[in-house]
Write a protein that holds these residues in place. Structure first.
Motif, short mmCIF file in Angstrom:
data_model
loop_
_atom_site.label_atom_id
_atom_site.label_comp_id
_atom_site.label_asym_id
_atom_site.label_seq_id
_atom_site.Cartn_x
_atom_site.Cartn_y
_atom_site.Cartn_z
N ALA A 39 -2.78 -3.01 0.14
CA ALA A 39 -1.61 -2.80 0.59
C ALA A 39 -1.69 -1.92 1.83
CB ALA A 39 -1.19 -1.55 -0.38
N ALA A 40 -2.78 -1.28 2.19
CA ALA A 40 -2.99 -0.60 3.41
C ALA A 40 -2.87 -1.24 4.78
CB ALA A 40 -4.39 0.04 3.39
N PRO A 44 3.07 1.43 7.08
CA PRO A 44 3.88 2.42 5.99
C PRO A 44 4.76 1.90 5.17
CG PRO A 44 4.51 2.49 8.28
CD PRO A 44 3.37 1.78 8.26
N GLY A 46 5.33 -1.27 4.24
CA GLY A 46 4.86 -2.67 3.61
C GLY A 46 5.56 -3.85 4.14
N ILE A 126 -4.66 2.65 -3.70
CA ILE A 126 -3.65 2.89 -2.73
C ILE A 126 -3.44 3.97 -1.87
CG2 ILE A 126 -1.97 0.92 -3.86
CD1 ILE A 126 -0.27 3.30 -4.92
N ASN A 129 -2.35 4.38 1.83
CA ASN A 129 -0.72 4.09 1.84
C ASN A 129 -0.02 5.57 1.67
OD1 ASN A 129 -2.13 1.47 0.84
ND2 ASN A 129 -0.13 1.02 1.98
N TRP A 335 3.74 -2.92 -1.83
CA TRP A 335 3.88 -1.63 -1.45
C TRP A 335 5.24 -1.41 -0.74
CZ3 TRP A 335 2.26 3.04 -1.71
CH2 TRP A 335 2.54 4.07 -1.04
N SER A 339 7.01 2.31 -1.57
CA SER A 339 7.12 2.95 -0.51
C SER A 339 8.69 3.32 -0.40
CB SER A 339 6.63 2.43 0.86
OG SER A 339 7.43 1.32 0.99
#
Length: 432
Positions: A39-40, A44, A46, A126, A129, A335, A339
């Motif tokens: 996810a990283a 920010p 995704g 995560i 993130n 993500w 987010s």
């Protein structure tokens, strides 16, 4: 903040928990295998590229889950396909899927299970993130802590469910009580319940509880201990403190209420599925009640934090956490949902609009909450409540026939039993 665990949810399936225990050992062996981009790597917000994502949630959170998924799908290229699983089947389903590499991209977990499932490697890390969110410090700390392992975070709050004191304003008026004033202590609570009972209205009782539902009882009675400065578990979650004096005061109050006839008789056998029904039907004066039911309660109610024997107020910050499963190969897209879920748009325009609790303290006084002071009360309580954490919480407290249920039923219904022995049985399970 005190650390220990739990949540109210009704009756858990013991068979499901056993299946999960057997299959999660397999999952732990594979949880670190790379399954795709992290996810990283997504940035920010995704990746929103039209990917189909799969998600599982438990039936008690169906309404909120559907609202969130529908809102996300309407504004994104990605589409989330939601599967709602019956509550008593959820643990077994997750356990079976984890052993065969078939978990969905995203899945929610009752806070009761988060620590265990994180330890088993079912969620991806995560941390990067979450650390990149400008509002991280305002995210509910209990849920973040439950999903932390070796300094790494694995879940975000999905839906918060708080235990609060609710009272029926009309029944308070009928009993000569001030409908705008919350009981300040547990003794005041008991006095109000007895006053409602004294009206002798047909089918109406002062209060109710799930006295054969371990999850219901931790959700509603732990806050009374915390409110007066007590603790329920040691910091490590391996020792029960439920024979301490503050806890004993709670049991004595409820034993007296039971003997007085002010408790709904069906409470004695209530295992969870209908533990709130009598209040929702207008047949109970006041009770400790899930905040998520505010929007569906069809009459005027007052709302306050749960009081302790010596006053104060607290709440059990329950609900579900959610993360990216170990099996997902679509972490950047997953993500994108997570987010967005934490954004002001989702927290306020989806959850708060539906009278649900927001998971960010900086959004507690949003426009919908301000219009209903009860929501402000609930949101503020969320920042002051507890989310205890223990690996063996399910077996110690929520399972049918748990040692916690034995302790409560001995103290409240029977007015007997060796409380130190019963408390020791809880500790023995926690230490396994």
């Amino acid at each position: 903040m005190r650390r220990a665990l739990g949540r109210r949810t009704a009756l858990r399936s013991l068979a499901g928990a056993l299946v999960a225990t057997l299959t999660l050992g397999v999952a732990a062996c594979t949880g670190d295998d790379p399954t795709g981009p992290s996810a990283a790597e997504a940035g920010p917000n995704g990746v929103d590229d039209g990917t189909e994502l799969t998600m599982w949630t438990r039936a008690p959170l169906e309404k909120q889950a559907k609202l969130l998924v529908e809102a996300y799908n309407a504004g994104h290229q990605n589409k989330v396909k939601l599967t709602v699983v019956p509550n008593d089947d959820y643990v077994a389903k997750v356990g079976a899927a984890s052993g065969s590499g078939a978990l969905p991209d995203l899945f929610a977990a009752d806070i009761v299970y988060v620590k265990n499932w994180v330890n088993q490697g079912l969620f991806q890390d995560i941390s990067a993130n979450i650390n990149g969110l400008s509002f991280k410090d305002s995210i509910n700390k209990g849920h973040l802590s439950a999903g932390k392992l070796d300094g790494k975070e694995h879940v975000l709050p999905f839906v918060l469910d708080l235990s609060m004191l609710f009272w029926n304003k009309q029944l308070f008026k009928d009993a000569g009580l001030d409908p705008e004033k919350a009981p300040a202590t547990l003794d005041d609570y008991a006095a109000a319940a007895k006053a409602v009972q004294a009206t002798k209205k047909n089918g109406v009782y002062g209060t109710a509880a799930g006295l054969n539902c371990g999850g219901c009882l931790v959700f509603t009675w732990f806050p009374s201990v915390w409110a007066s400065g007590g603790q329920v578990l040691s910091a490590e979650g391996t020792e029960s403190k439920l024979a301490d004096e503050t806890a004993q005061k709670v049991y004595r109050t409820w034993h007296d209420l039971w003997k007085s006839g002010a408790v709904l008789p069906a409470s004695a056998g209530e295992t969870g599925p209908t533990w709130t029904a009598a209040f929702t039907e207008g047949k109970v004066g006041l009770m400790f009640y899930p905040a998520t039911l505010l929007s569906s309660t069809p009459f005027e109610v007052g709302v306050a934090a749960i009081p302790g024997p010596n006053g104060g107020g607290s709440t059990f910050v329950g609900g579900d956490g959610i993360g990216v499963s170990k099996d997902s190969k679509k972490a950047p897209q997953a993500w994108s949902f997570l987010s967005w879920m934490m954004s002001e748009d989702a927290q306020v325009e989806v959850l708060a609009k539906n009278k649900d609790v927001v998971a960010r303290a900086d959004l507690a006084n949003n426009k919908y909450a301000v219009a209903d002071p009860r929501l402000v009360t609930i949101n503020e309580a969320a920042g002051k409540g507890d989310t205890p954490v223990a690996l063996n919480f399910q077996q110690a407290f929520n399972a049918p026939g748990s040692p916690w249920l034995t302790l409560v039923r001995n103290q409240v219904l029977n007015g007997s039993g060796d409380i130190q022995k019963d408390n020791g049985e809880i500790t023995a399970v926690l230490k396994q």
